[in-house]
Design a protein around this motif. Sequence first.
Motif, PDB file in Angstrom:
ATOM      1  N   GLN A  29      42.677   3.705  50.411  1.00 40.42           N
ATOM      2  CA  GLN A  29      41.513   2.863  50.584  1.00 40.42           C
ATOM      3  C   GLN A  29      41.767   1.700  51.530  1.00 40.42           C
ATOM      4  O   GLN A  29      40.893   1.272  52.257  1.00 40.42           O
ATOM      5  N   GLU A  30      42.997   1.147  51.515  1.00 39.05           N
ATOM      6  CA  GLU A  30      43.274  -0.035  52.315  1.00 39.05           C
ATOM      7  C   GLU A  30      43.060   0.229  53.800  1.00 39.05           C
ATOM      8  O   GLU A  30      42.772  -0.673  54.572  1.00 39.05           O
ATOM      9  N   GLY A  32      40.612   1.607  55.061  1.00 41.81           N
ATOM     10  CA  GLY A  32      39.200   1.478  55.393  1.00 41.81           C
ATOM     11  C   GLY A  32      38.648   2.748  56.015  1.00 41.81           C
ATOM     12  O   GLY A  32      39.139   3.841  55.812  1.00 41.81           O
ATOM     13  N   THR A 157      36.316  -1.789  53.695  1.00 38.77           N
ATOM     14  CA  THR A 157      36.994  -2.526  52.627  1.00 38.77           C
ATOM     15  C   THR A 157      36.312  -3.849  52.311  1.00 38.77           C
ATOM     16  O   THR A 157      36.598  -4.456  51.278  1.00 38.77           O
ATOM     17  N   LYS A 312      42.452  -7.619  44.768  1.00 43.77           N
ATOM     18  CA  LYS A 312      42.133  -6.965  46.036  1.00 43.77           C
ATOM     19  C   LYS A 312      41.950  -5.463  45.844  1.00 43.77           C
ATOM     20  O   LYS A 312      41.011  -4.861  46.392  1.00 43.77           O
ATOM     21  N   GLN A 313      42.817  -4.861  45.062  1.00 46.47           N
ATOM     22  CA  GLN A 313      42.731  -3.420  44.825  1.00 46.47           C
ATOM     23  C   GLN A 313      41.405  -3.062  44.164  1.00 46.47           C
ATOM     24  O   GLN A 313      40.730  -2.115  44.583  1.00 46.47           O
ATOM     25  N   ILE A 316      38.482  -3.436  46.658  1.00 44.82           N
ATOM     26  CA  ILE A 316      38.378  -2.332  47.613  1.00 44.82           C
ATOM     27  C   ILE A 316      37.857  -1.071  46.924  1.00 44.82           C
ATOM     28  O   ILE A 316      37.019  -0.340  47.475  1.00 44.82           O
ATOM     29  N   SER A 320      34.435   0.312  48.368  1.00 49.35           N
ATOM     30  CA  SER A 320      34.490   1.577  49.110  1.00 49.35           C
ATOM     31  C   SER A 320      33.787   2.695  48.370  1.00 49.35           C
ATOM     32  O   SER A 320      33.258   3.622  48.998  1.00 49.35           O
TER      33      SER A 320
END
Length: 799
Positions: A29-30, A32, A157, A312-313, A316, A320
């Motif tokens: 996912q990071e 994007g 993201t 953050k995780q 996202i 997403s």
Amino acid sequence: MIKPIYSFCKAAAAALCFFVFGGIAVKGQEAGTGLRLWYKKPARDWNEALPVGNGRMGAMVFGDAVRERIQLNEESLWAGSKVEADADGAEWLPNIRKKLLEGDIRSAMELSEKGLKSDPLRIRSYQPVGDIYIDFFKNTRSLPELSEYRRELDLGTGIARTEYSYAGIRLTREVFASAVDNIIVVRLSSSVPGKLTFRLSLNREQDASVVPSAKDELLMQGQVLDLPAVESGPAGPHMKFAARVWGMNKGGSLQAINNSIFVEGADEAVFYLTAATDYNFEALNYDRSIDPARQCAAILEKARQRDYASIKQDHIREHSAIFNRLSLSLGQEDKDTIPTDLRLKAVKEGKEDKGLAVLQFQYGRYLLMGSSRKPGVLPANLQGIWNKDMEAAWNSDFHTNINLQMNYWPADNCNLSELFQPFTNLTNKLRGPGRITASKTFQSKGWTVNHLTDVFGRTAIADGVGWGTFPMGGPWMALQVWDHYLFTRDRQYLEQEAWPIIKESAEFVLGFLVKDKNGQWVTAPSNSPENTYRLPNGEQYMLTYGATMDIQIITALVDACLEAGKLLGEDKVLLAQWEKVRKELPPVRVSKRYGTIQEWIEDYEEVEPGHRHISHLFGLYPAAQITPEQPELFEAARKTIERRHQFAEKGQGFYTGWSKAWSVNMYARLLDGDAAWKNILDMQRYLTLPNLFDNHPPFQIDGNFGFTAGVAEMLLQSHNGLHFLPALPNAWKEGDVKGLKARGNILVDISWQDGQLQEVKLVSPISQKVRIKYGNLNKTVVLKEGKPFSLNQHLLKKK
């Protein structure tokens, strides 16, 4: 020492899935989607800054290396107060109607100024929370030479990122608005330990103070102090608000002093921010039992228990999961290596960039996510949620003569249906004050709203009786709620939310209509939003009766009531009444002057033939009353929009971003892909700001949303069965789209090559028959619950 939540053990564990410590991308996912706005220089002004939002809070990130600015918003922070502004029309309305129906417009206008003028006449503005400033150097002379500067916004993201190097050090900033944790997060890091020294300040232009609330936290508290203003309601202390910023550091030191947090010699620092007001949506008013500072403290207390990597995780993952439902490719040349502002500049100089159109399409989806989802409650306003001014353009209000509705055109067809809920929330709450307006001003039952509203539930006529008399604002909002049901087919939503709104709106309409000299039901008073006509004697007016848009809205509303009423087993006597009214409405007429759709009940000359509002084409889009099956009206609709554009291009009128976006949708309904694409190019060349915000001018977000809806409408229409590639431009030779939504809650994937359909895939959550169309081919197919259905270019089922 780094605090426990910054342990390397937790960071290492997180890295196994998505991150390394410090948030550097590794996979998944990071990474994007590759859909990014990016630039090689900081924002020079607000129109170059990059937006993040979580539905309730928004921020604009400038990316300056010397003095970073992060401008902050919270959805409910408004000036003003709740007042009942409705004029008492009981004495005046019958005579106003009589004069309008007799054609004595001057007398009707004079009576309306006396009897329908609300008090206060105007509303006050949506306001910003304030700004975070992060100062790194005393001034630009103190700044070492920078290199490798880049700032970007990753749509996949929802993270705004700024990076640059100096003296062998790589500095990184990340900003995102987490819907999961209801906070805005700012992280700063250095590639070399001990090199972060800066001051983070929290400020507001007026009506607030900032003090340390702990050694690592700042507290802003304020109250909007409204000064006397002509026709804008009571002065005095009104809405209360607060914001908190909490910081933590790895290495070095961190200390809150005055209105700032000073960080010295750190490796990295993270800040969590939230804001709140004492606004109570249920009451459509501020509520002194709510303590904004405590609200902020409660939100931050939960967030402080979680480390940055986890926050953050989760951000996202949540972001997403919504954004990645839909993908679009136009077979475009890969220009991702070119900064966004340079791509836009090339288009403004005459080039075409299909990839930029794809980016703008997805940007519209991103912006709706940022301004209309939980934890937010209110819908997107004229600027979504992003506003820097204490007195915003048009007060950044909820404008109900097209703009609020346009904000939600892409919600369903672009597979963002849950983002529609704030629109439903507000529409439902407006029924309360809207009943007062319906009864007191218009002498009718039911509920309505005129051409604007605010967080205090304004439904009375605003800004003047000529300009602001638009009692069809409520019915138009009700129609949008009905269309949301058609997309989702959510029976519970229909019964509990949509039907009460729609039925009571129709109740208002039935009580408001009067018979004209031809024995037909018309609205009086009325106007065609913001436009002016000229009488044969040269006098100019806005106020009228039976404007074409009114009749089209009422036709669509009655049709919705008939369909919903039969579905829900409504009283047959009421259904028969609606059917009778439907038959006795005036027809849509073609002007004998120009062969265009007639805008008013009489074939008046319009003062501004290039006017931005094209209200008499409501029946073309968003309604579906003017179709190829009515060739005379269909051709007249084409002439209408062409005439508007011809005069606007001559300077006799003017383009706005949202008007051009509406044109994209209307040309899509006219099945003219090349004209739709031309209007997209016009938007890019003349009405798009460097950060890809729509330019009214100034910035107004409805054009972004209308743009996104228009691209989807070019690829798929579902108001009369499923029509694939109905308005494909010659420039879009190949492409594919995955994840569009059609009415009936059908997910649609489409691919094409050399301008020809290659394959369609459909998935429906329920078994149903649907009529599908491509070119001259028509076919009825049966979709089975949850089972994918594929067809090739000949619309034949694959074996």
